[in-house]
Design a protein around this motif. Structure first.
Motif, PDB file in Angstrom:
ATOM      1  N   UNK A  16       0.824  -1.227   0.000  1.00 38.86           N
ATOM      2  CA  UNK A  16       0.000   0.000   0.000  1.00 38.86           C
ATOM      3  C   UNK A  16       0.856   1.276   0.000  1.00 38.86           C
ATOM      4  N   UNK A  17       1.935   1.247   0.757  1.00 32.26           N
ATOM      5  CA  UNK A  17       2.824   2.406   0.799  1.00 32.26           C
ATOM      6  C   UNK A  17       3.515   2.605  -0.548  1.00 32.26           C
ATOM      7  N   UNK A  18       3.961   1.512  -1.167  1.00 35.28           N
ATOM      8  CA  UNK A  18       4.598   1.586  -2.484  1.00 35.28           C
ATOM      9  C   UNK A  18       3.624   2.104  -3.537  1.00 35.28           C
ATOM     10  N   UNK A  19       2.393   1.619  -3.513  1.00 34.69           N
ATOM     11  CA  UNK A  19       1.374   2.057  -4.471  1.00 34.69           C
ATOM     12  C   UNK A  19       1.062   3.537  -4.285  1.00 34.69           C
ATOM     13  N   UNK A  20       0.900   3.948  -3.052  1.00 38.11           N
ATOM     14  CA  UNK A  20       0.641   5.372  -2.779  1.00 38.11           C
ATOM     15  C   UNK A  20       1.777   6.257  -3.249  1.00 38.11           C
ATOM     16  N   UNK A  21       3.003   5.825  -3.013  1.00 38.37           N
ATOM     17  CA  UNK A  21       4.159   6.600  -3.472  1.00 38.37           C
ATOM     18  C   UNK A  21       4.234   6.679  -4.984  1.00 38.37           C
ATOM     19  N   UNK A  22       3.916   5.569  -5.646  1.00 42.64           N
ATOM     20  CA  UNK A  22       3.938   5.561  -7.112  1.00 42.64           C
ATOM     21  C   UNK A  22       2.860   6.481  -7.679  1.00 42.64           C
ATOM     22  N   UNK A  23       1.683   6.463  -7.078  1.00 44.39           N
ATOM     23  CA  UNK A  23       0.591   7.327  -7.538  1.00 44.39           C
ATOM     24  C   UNK A  23       0.966   8.790  -7.353  1.00 44.39           C
ATOM     25  N   UNK A  24       1.478   9.143  -6.184  1.00 39.39           N
ATOM     26  CA  UNK A  24       1.885  10.525  -5.933  1.00 39.39           C
ATOM     27  C   UNK A  24       3.016  10.963  -6.860  1.00 39.39           C
ATOM     28  N   UNK A  25       3.937  10.069  -7.143  1.00 44.71           N
ATOM     29  CA  UNK A  25       5.028  10.390  -8.072  1.00 44.71           C
ATOM     30  C   UNK A  25       4.486  10.647  -9.476  1.00 44.71           C
ATOM     31  N   UNK A  26       3.531   9.828  -9.913  1.00 47.03           N
ATOM     32  CA  UNK A  26       2.912  10.034 -11.225  1.00 47.03           C
ATOM     33  C   UNK A  26       2.180  11.355 -11.312  1.00 47.03           C
ATOM     34  N   UNK A  27       1.425  11.670 -10.252  1.00 45.66           N
ATOM     35  CA  UNK A  27       0.703  12.947 -10.228  1.00 45.66           C
ATOM     36  C   UNK A  27       1.695  14.113 -10.255  1.00 45.66           C
ATOM     37  N   UNK A  28       2.761  14.005  -9.495  1.00 47.60           N
ATOM     38  CA  UNK A  28       3.779  15.053  -9.481  1.00 47.60           C
ATOM     39  C   UNK A  28       4.441  15.226 -10.840  1.00 47.60           C
ATOM     40  N   UNK A  29       4.694  14.117 -11.534  1.00 44.37           N
ATOM     41  CA  UNK A  29       5.300  14.202 -12.866  1.00 44.37           C
ATOM     42  C   UNK A  29       4.352  14.882 -13.848  1.00 44.37           C
ATOM     43  N   UNK A  30       3.065  14.559 -13.770  1.00 47.78           N
ATOM     44  CA  UNK A  30       2.084  15.202 -14.647  1.00 47.78           C
ATOM     45  C   UNK A  30       1.978  16.699 -14.359  1.00 47.78           C
ATOM     46  N   UNK A  31       1.958  17.068 -13.084  1.00 46.51           N
ATOM     47  CA  UNK A  31       1.911  18.491 -12.728  1.00 46.51           C
ATOM     48  C   UNK A  31       3.169  19.219 -13.178  1.00 46.51           C
ATOM     49  N   UNK A  32       4.317  18.575 -13.044  1.00 44.90           N
ATOM     50  CA  UNK A  32       5.565  19.188 -13.506  1.00 44.90           C
ATOM     51  C   UNK A  32       5.579  19.391 -15.013  1.00 44.90           C
ATOM     52  N   UNK A  33       5.093  18.394 -15.751  1.00 45.94           N
ATOM     53  CA  UNK A  33       5.030  18.517 -17.206  1.00 45.94           C
ATOM     54  C   UNK A  33       4.062  19.619 -17.618  1.00 45.94           C
TER      55      UNK A  33
END
Length: 88
Positions: A16-33
């Motif tokens: 669950x922690x790994x999945x949450x981190x991956x989701x937040x990382x994806x959202x952050x990458x989209x916001x950065x782009x």
């Protein structure tokens, strides 16, 4: 011990922690782009308006500089030939 952690049976990850981190990382990458796209659009718009406000268009300046370079090159070649001309 943390959830799903075991040193005896091998390496286990808290999913669950790994999945949450991956989701937040994806959202952050989209916001950065998205932010980078907005910055590029703003800079392109500002550059276009700056070019339109110039008295002499950049193409005219480029043609003028190219003509000056050709004239200078020809003059230098003529001077070199005059200096190094053979008496034959």
């Amino acid at each position: 011990m943390a959830t799903n952690e075991s040193f005896l049976t091998g390496f286990q990850v808290n999913r669950p922690l790994l999945t949450g981190g991956a989701v937040l990382t994806g959202i952050g990458a989209l916001l950065g782009a998205a932010g980078a796209t907005m910055v590029c659009a703003a800079l392109a718009t500002a550059g276009r308006s700056w070019v339109r406000s110039l008295d002499t268009p950049p193409t005219v300046l480029a043609h003028r500089a190219m003509h000056q370079a050709k004239v200078a090159s020809t003059a230098g070649l003529d001077a070199w030939r005059a200096e190094h001309s053979s008496p034959n």
